[in-house]
Scaffold this active site. Structure first.
Site, short mmCIF file in Angstrom:
data_model
loop_
_atom_site.label_atom_id
_atom_site.label_comp_id
_atom_site.label_asym_id
_atom_site.label_seq_id
_atom_site.Cartn_x
_atom_site.Cartn_y
_atom_site.Cartn_z
N GLU A 43 0.87 -1.18 0.00
CA GLU A 43 0.00 0.00 0.00
C GLU A 43 0.90 1.22 0.00
O GLU A 43 1.75 1.39 0.88
CB GLU A 43 -0.94 0.03 1.21
CG GLU A 43 -1.88 1.24 1.17
CD GLU A 43 -2.79 1.35 2.38
OE1 GLU A 43 -3.65 2.26 2.38
OE2 GLU A 43 -2.64 0.57 3.33
N GLU A 68 5.03 4.69 3.48
CA GLU A 68 4.61 6.03 3.90
C GLU A 68 5.84 6.91 4.01
O GLU A 68 6.86 6.48 4.55
CB GLU A 68 3.86 5.95 5.24
CG GLU A 68 3.46 7.28 5.82
CD GLU A 68 2.56 8.08 4.91
OE1 GLU A 68 2.91 9.25 4.61
OE2 GLU A 68 1.51 7.55 4.47
N ASP A 95 9.71 7.64 -0.27
CA ASP A 95 8.91 8.28 -1.29
C ASP A 95 8.50 7.23 -2.32
O ASP A 95 9.32 6.40 -2.73
CB ASP A 95 9.72 9.40 -1.96
CG ASP A 95 8.86 10.31 -2.82
OD1 ASP A 95 8.10 9.80 -3.67
OD2 ASP A 95 8.95 11.54 -2.65
N ASP A 117 -2.90 11.89 -2.39
CA ASP A 117 -2.88 13.34 -2.57
C ASP A 117 -3.31 13.65 -4.00
O ASP A 117 -2.71 13.15 -4.95
CB ASP A 117 -1.47 13.87 -2.31
CG ASP A 117 -1.43 15.39 -2.21
OD1 ASP A 117 -2.22 16.07 -2.89
OD2 ASP A 117 -0.59 15.90 -1.43
N ASP A 153 -12.04 9.83 -2.79
CA ASP A 153 -13.29 10.59 -2.71
C ASP A 153 -13.26 11.76 -3.70
O ASP A 153 -14.26 12.44 -3.89
CB ASP A 153 -13.47 11.16 -1.30
CG ASP A 153 -12.40 12.19 -0.99
OD1 ASP A 153 -11.20 11.83 -1.03
OD2 ASP A 153 -12.74 13.36 -0.70
N THR A 192 -10.63 2.81 4.98
CA THR A 192 -9.50 3.51 5.59
C THR A 192 -10.05 4.55 6.56
O THR A 192 -11.26 4.79 6.62
CB THR A 192 -8.65 4.22 4.52
OG1 THR A 192 -9.37 5.36 4.03
CG2 THR A 192 -8.33 3.28 3.36
N GLU A 193 -9.15 5.21 7.29
CA GLU A 193 -9.58 6.29 8.19
C GLU A 193 -10.27 7.40 7.41
O GLU A 193 -11.33 7.90 7.82
CB GLU A 193 -8.38 6.86 8.95
CG GLU A 193 -7.78 5.93 9.99
CD GLU A 193 -6.64 5.08 9.45
OE1 GLU A 193 -5.93 4.46 10.25
OE2 GLU A 193 -6.46 5.04 8.21
N TYR A 194 -9.66 7.80 6.29
CA TYR A 194 -10.26 8.86 5.48
C TYR A 194 -11.61 8.43 4.92
O TYR A 194 -12.56 9.22 4.87
CB TYR A 194 -9.33 9.22 4.32
CG TYR A 194 -8.23 10.18 4.67
CD1 TYR A 194 -8.51 11.46 5.15
CD2 TYR A 194 -6.90 9.82 4.53
CE1 TYR A 194 -7.51 12.35 5.48
CE2 TYR A 194 -5.88 10.70 4.85
CZ TYR A 194 -6.18 11.96 5.32
OH TYR A 194 -5.18 12.84 5.64
#
Length: 212
Positions: A43, A68, A95, A117, A153, A192-194
């Site tokens: 991920e 991450e 990265d 992002d 989203d 996910t959290e988002y």
């Protein structure tokens, strides 16, 4: 959105047994690291790690690596990892543009991109994780039957991703939905959290799978 700095995050990560400090050394050797030949799923931009923790717990037949680049975010995922007794989940702080130095050709079976992002300005388009630049990286590290699973989203980013994938050979699309939670794919979806945050506000979640 500005990330809140977490004091001591870098030191915590540097001393964690769950964070791989020298990932480039395992390129071509991930089977040695995991001590098995299970397929590798990664991920990219995993945030606090809710999604990949759930995947690893539900699927011991796969090896998972969460990538991450922000220490203040990664440390939260590592904290969760300390409370779970599994052996198929580790993390890498780096990265995403460097994945070609960490994974060899055909070494990854699946890549997850969750709520990446959007980089809305056109001059930053090459930084989007579904840009041709990144699709070329994925094409190199993925197995022949490998795939990229993308959720967001952000409708503009999703439209961009659909168009870019369709116009970037050898990539193709399947399982495209503009409303994940009201689709046939909702049953097996892990949020996910988002995703929890956005869906609770009634915002539709978009999802696609890209393959060659």
């Amino acid at each position: 959105m500005r990330l809140r700095n977490v004091k001591g995050a870098e030191e915590f990560i540097a001393n964690s047994e769950y964070v791989i400090q020298n990932p480039k050394e395992y390129c071509k050797k991930w089977r040695t690291f995991f001590r098995n030949d299970h397929p590798i799923h990664i991920e990219i931009g995993m945030g606090k790690g809710k999604f990949i923790h759930a995947l690893a717990q539900q699927n011991p037949q796969y090896n998972y690596l969460g990538i991450e680049m922000y220490s203040s975010v990664l440390c939260r995922a590592v904290e969760k990892r300390q409370d779970i007794e599994i052996d198929n989940l580790y993390f890498i702080r780096m990265d995403a543009k460097d994945i070609g130095e960490v994974f060899d050709e055909n070494e990854v079976e699946r890549i997850y991109l969750n709520f990446s992002d959007p980089w809305p300005k056109e001059r930053h388009a090459k930084r989007r994780l579904t840009s041709p630049r990144f699709l070329a990286l994925y094409d190199n590290v993925l197995m022949e039957n490998g795939s990229v699973c993308f959720k967001t989203d952000n409708r503009n980013l999703f439209d961009y991703s659909v168009e870019t994938i369709q116009n970037t050979p050898p990539w193709k699309l399947k399982d495209v939905t503009y409303d994940l939670h009201n689709s046939p794919f909702a049953e097996k979806n892990i949020m996910t959290e988002y995703e929890e945050k956005f869906s609770s506000k009634g915002m539709p979640i978009h999802r696609l799978v890209a393959f060659r």
